[in-house]
Structure formats: structure tokens, C-alpha cells
Write a protein that holds these residues in place. Sequence first.
Motif, PDB file in Angstrom:
ATOM      1  N   THR A 157      -0.108  10.743  -2.988  1.00  0.00           N
ATOM      2  CA  THR A 157       0.115   9.888  -4.672  1.00  0.00           C
ATOM      3  C   THR A 157       0.324   8.784  -5.292  1.00  0.00           C
ATOM      4  N   VAL A 158       1.695   8.222  -4.434  1.00  0.00           N
ATOM      5  CA  VAL A 158       3.024   7.787  -4.431  1.00  0.00           C
ATOM      6  C   VAL A 158       2.971   6.831  -3.048  1.00  0.00           C
ATOM      7  N   ALA A 159       2.630   7.453  -1.907  1.00  0.00           N
ATOM      8  CA  ALA A 159       2.920   6.353  -1.136  1.00  0.00           C
ATOM      9  C   ALA A 159       1.986   4.840  -0.421  1.00  0.00           C
ATOM     10  N   PRO A 160       1.003   4.815  -0.903  1.00  0.00           N
ATOM     11  CA  PRO A 160       0.174   3.694  -0.571  1.00  0.00           C
ATOM     12  C   PRO A 160       0.982   2.518  -1.955  1.00  0.00           C
ATOM     13  N   TYR A 161       1.330   2.919  -2.843  1.00  0.00           N
ATOM     14  CA  TYR A 161       1.760   1.863  -3.349  1.00  0.00           C
ATOM     15  C   TYR A 161       3.095   1.132  -4.110  1.00  0.00           C
ATOM     16  N   LEU A 162       4.303   2.674  -3.362  1.00  0.00           N
ATOM     17  CA  LEU A 162       5.297   2.550  -3.205  1.00  0.00           C
ATOM     18  C   LEU A 162       6.251   1.713  -2.274  1.00  0.00           C
ATOM     19  N   LEU A 163       5.078   2.312  -0.854  1.00  0.00           N
ATOM     20  CA  LEU A 163       6.180   1.963   0.094  1.00  0.00           C
ATOM     21  C   LEU A 163       5.779   0.708   0.972  1.00  0.00           C
ATOM     22  N   PRO A 164       5.494   0.025   0.191  1.00  0.00           N
ATOM     23  CA  PRO A 164       5.111  -1.526   0.235  1.00  0.00           C
ATOM     24  C   PRO A 164       6.928  -2.322   0.344  1.00  0.00           C
ATOM     25  N   THR A 165       6.811  -1.518  -1.001  1.00  0.00           N
ATOM     26  CA  THR A 165       8.427  -1.791  -1.973  1.00  0.00           C
ATOM     27  C   THR A 165       9.721  -1.427  -1.044  1.00  0.00           C
ATOM     28  N   VAL A 166       9.644  -0.479  -0.751  1.00  0.00           N
ATOM     29  CA  VAL A 166      10.452   0.820  -0.095  1.00  0.00           C
ATOM     30  C   VAL A 166      10.893  -0.410   1.169  1.00  0.00           C
ATOM     31  N   LEU A 167       9.858  -0.566   1.513  1.00  0.00           N
ATOM     32  CA  LEU A 167       9.618  -1.187   3.289  1.00  0.00           C
ATOM     33  C   LEU A 167      10.424  -2.424   3.321  1.00  0.00           C
ATOM     34  N   ARG A 168      10.070  -3.127   2.369  1.00  0.00           N
ATOM     35  CA  ARG A 168      10.732  -4.287   2.641  1.00  0.00           C
ATOM     36  C   ARG A 168      12.160  -4.872   1.687  1.00  0.00           C
ATOM     37  N   THR A 220     -10.432   8.200  -2.857  1.00  0.00           N
ATOM     38  CA  THR A 220     -12.091   9.058  -3.348  1.00  0.00           C
ATOM     39  C   THR A 220     -12.866   9.147  -4.219  1.00  0.00           C
ATOM     40  N   LEU A 221     -11.011   9.445  -4.930  1.00  0.00           N
ATOM     41  CA  LEU A 221     -11.070   9.824  -6.393  1.00  0.00           C
ATOM     42  C   LEU A 221     -12.172   9.078  -7.035  1.00  0.00           C
ATOM     43  N   VAL A 222     -11.423   7.741  -7.082  1.00  0.00           N
ATOM     44  CA  VAL A 222     -12.791   6.593  -7.897  1.00  0.00           C
ATOM     45  C   VAL A 222     -13.802   6.418  -7.155  1.00  0.00           C
ATOM     46  N   GLN A 223     -13.928   6.434  -5.732  1.00  0.00           N
ATOM     47  CA  GLN A 223     -15.364   6.078  -5.480  1.00  0.00           C
ATOM     48  C   GLN A 223     -16.026   6.811  -6.412  1.00  0.00           C
ATOM     49  N   LEU A 224     -15.956   8.086  -6.745  1.00  0.00           N
ATOM     50  CA  LEU A 224     -16.997   9.583  -6.933  1.00  0.00           C
ATOM     51  C   LEU A 224     -16.843   8.501  -8.723  1.00  0.00           C
ATOM     52  N   VAL A 225     -16.101   7.739  -9.301  1.00  0.00           N
ATOM     53  CA  VAL A 225     -15.863   7.847 -10.356  1.00  0.00           C
ATOM     54  C   VAL A 225     -17.041   6.206 -10.854  1.00  0.00           C
ATOM     55  N   ALA A 226     -16.694   5.314  -9.526  1.00  0.00           N
ATOM     56  CA  ALA A 226     -17.461   3.834  -9.791  1.00  0.00           C
ATOM     57  C   ALA A 226     -19.121   4.800  -9.175  1.00  0.00           C
ATOM     58  N   GLY A 227     -19.340   6.081  -8.344  1.00  0.00           N
ATOM     59  CA  GLY A 227     -20.586   6.737  -8.280  1.00  0.00           C
ATOM     60  C   GLY A 227     -21.344   7.423 -10.203  1.00  0.00           C
ATOM     61  N   GLY A 228     -20.665   7.450 -10.806  1.00  0.00           N
ATOM     62  CA  GLY A 228     -21.238   7.468 -12.399  1.00  0.00           C
ATOM     63  C   GLY A 228     -20.625   9.073 -12.688  1.00  0.00           C
ATOM     64  N   LEU A 229     -20.360   9.623 -11.082  1.00  0.00           N
ATOM     65  CA  LEU A 229     -19.754  11.458 -11.559  1.00  0.00           C
ATOM     66  C   LEU A 229     -18.758  12.058 -12.395  1.00  0.00           C
ATOM     67  N   GLY A 230     -18.289  10.675 -13.418  1.00  0.00           N
ATOM     68  CA  GLY A 230     -17.236  11.314 -14.088  1.00  0.00           C
ATOM     69  C   GLY A 230     -16.444   9.788 -14.346  1.00  0.00           C
ATOM     70  N   VAL A 231     -14.890  10.370 -14.723  1.00  0.00           N
ATOM     71  CA  VAL A 231     -13.812   9.647 -15.263  1.00  0.00           C
ATOM     72  C   VAL A 231     -12.628  10.019 -13.964  1.00  0.00           C
ATOM     73  N   THR A 232     -11.706   9.404 -14.692  1.00  0.00           N
ATOM     74  CA  THR A 232     -10.554  10.202 -13.886  1.00  0.00           C
ATOM     75  C   THR A 232      -8.850   9.617 -14.407  1.00  0.00           C
ATOM     76  N   LEU A 233      -8.012  10.200 -14.018  1.00  0.00           N
ATOM     77  CA  LEU A 233      -6.844   9.471 -14.418  1.00  0.00           C
ATOM     78  C   LEU A 233      -5.946   8.369 -13.363  1.00  0.00           C
ATOM     79  N   LEU A 234      -5.957   7.698 -13.535  1.00  0.00           N
ATOM     80  CA  LEU A 234      -4.391   7.253 -12.100  1.00  0.00           C
ATOM     81  C   LEU A 234      -3.485   6.599 -13.082  1.00  0.00           C
ATOM     82  N   PRO A 235      -2.359   6.803 -12.075  1.00  0.00           N
ATOM     83  CA  PRO A 235      -0.225   6.058 -12.631  1.00  0.00           C
ATOM     84  C   PRO A 235      -1.192   5.040 -12.367  1.00  0.00           C
ATOM     85  N   ARG A 236      -0.411   3.730 -13.059  1.00  0.00           N
ATOM     86  CA  ARG A 236      -0.388   2.866 -13.270  1.00  0.00           C
ATOM     87  C   ARG A 236      -0.352   2.259 -11.815  1.00  0.00           C
ATOM     88  N   THR A 237       0.549   2.487 -11.132  1.00  0.00           N
ATOM     89  CA  THR A 237       0.764   1.395 -10.165  1.00  0.00           C
ATOM     90  C   THR A 237      -0.591   1.855  -9.002  1.00  0.00           C
TER      91      THR A 237
END
Length: 324
Positions: A115-126, A242-259
Motif C-alpha cells: 500500500t506504499v510501493a506503487p505511490y512512493l517508489l517512483p520518487t524513491v527510484l528517481r 481491486t478494492l477501488v474497482q469494487l467500490v466503483a461497482g457499488g459494493l460499498g466504500v473504502t478508505l484510501l491514503p492520500r498518496t
Amino acid sequence: MAVQNGKPAGGRKRQPSLAQLRAFAAVAEHLHFRDAAAAIGMSQPALSGAVSALEETLGVALVERTTRKVLLSPAGERIAVRARAVLDEVGALLEEAEAVRAPFTGALRLGVIPTVAPYLLPTVLRLVHEAYPELDLQVHEEQTASLIEGLTAGRLDLLLLAVPLGVPGVTELPLFDEDFVLVTPLDHWLGGREGIPREALRELNLLLLDEGHCLRDQALDICREAGRGDAPVTTTAAGLATLVQLVAGGLGVTLLPRTAVAVETSRSSQLLTGYFAEPAPTRRVALAMRTGAARAAEYEELAGALRMALRGLPVKISPSGTSG
């Protein structure tokens, strides 16, 4: 050197070699000579000879050899712990020398939670590419428990994850705090709202990650703080996408970190984002290292450079310092 009764002249005891200790430690870990030999890049006859030489040097039987498997003797069980500790200390000595001789060179094995890798690794690698071009960064994405085990066992050098961990012998280098936001379907009554009270979480159909993700535990903690009791979880996901796609499909809501919001909500036009009233629920992200690590000064410098590099994200950068 003169030898009397199996000992060097002068009464000094013979000392085991590092090769012997490494061979025995591999056998103790794998309980199989062929697998142990492959693990440390040694031929099986050489490994067997090294273990036998160690037994002769120490004057005790360390392993019980059978046609089917290898067992450690009671003495072997005890000495295996000591052998691993010696090898770990030798490894730390070599790391210390390397850090003094040439900081930010060689391998750095970085563990990152999903839940960190996809959002921070671009900055870390750069940052690593531009500021530390001689550093061989090796990234391992695993869940928190596996990362902590890898750090304490010496398999990993540094972690990038959510804290606090509360693990003895681990020092945390805080990077930033970030708010959680509520992601909803388009037709949800909280979609797009600001100033959402935490108490609203009591009645929502909240979708969560699978067991083992620290983000799941954090979400449950936020719900408990809002006064929500333990509600049955009927739908879970292995990742945020996947979690966000379930939300888009109307199955509920979720919490996401801002990043994660910009990346994950861009995958669908059927989503809205709501923001909590202050103080919003947050998580802290940090680097974590073994307390007293030989390269501690490098890791602290890297943490400082990351704080600067991450200032463009929707987060609150932490002041420099350590905890743990």
C-alpha cells in the motif's frame, strides 16, 4: 605450527574458520546437505568436509547423518545459534567497513509494503538514480510481518512502511503523515463531501483489504475510534486497485491514503472522494532500520533526502528524527 594432542603448542585451542561456520549454519537451516551446499555456492563434498572439520575442531558431534535426512544433535542445536550470531557480526563488520570506505555504494535491500510501493517508489527510484547512482537498490514488496522478519533476520537492510511498529531493536525514521479519504460510488450520499465526521463510518458498508495488510488494521482502528463495533466483512481484496474497482461497482466504500488517491481513482469514472473533518484519520510512513545498523548514518541521510523529495505529495512532512 607445532601441535600436541590435537591442540597447537602452548595450549591454545584451535579456532573454527568462517567457512566451517557458514557451512554448518547452512546445514542447520536447510537440514539437507545438497540444499545447504547450493544455498552458499559450495560443492556438497566441500560442505560435508567443512562440517566434519568443525566437529573435529570443537570436539562435539553437531549433526546426525542418516540416509534420508539430517538432524541436529542437542549440541548442534545450541551451536547453530552461536554460529549464526558470529556470521551476523562478521557481516556487520564488513558492512561497517564498506560504509566508511564508500557510503551509498553496493547493495541496499529495501522492503516496501504493497500500500506504499506503487505511490512512493517512483520518487524513491528517481532520488536514488539522481543522488546515489552507485547504490544498487534492490526492492522487495511484502506485507509488514514478512518485512519485519526480513529486517531482523538480516535478509533486508531497510524498510519503507506504515508505523509505529513497536518492535524492539528497530529504529523508525519518520517521513510523513497522510490523511485517509473516503472513496465512494457516484451515487453515494457522502460522495465528494468535505468535513465528513468520523462517526459516519459507523453505518457504512466498508470494504477492506485481506488479512495481513496493515492498511486493513488501520482502517479497523479508525472505525473503532469512530465508535463502530466489529461488523462482519463479507468482501475483501488483495490490493487497493481491486478494492477501488469494487467500490466503483457499488459494493460499498473504502478508505484510501492520500498518496494512493490520484493513481487508484483515475482507473474509473464511477468514483467520488470525500474528505474528513479535522483532525482527519491519518497514517505515518517511515523508513525502518535495525537499531545500531552499520549504515545508520546513510539511512538517516536518505530519510532526509526523501523528506525533501516527497514535498510535492499531499502529505505532512515529518521533522527529522528517529523513534523506536
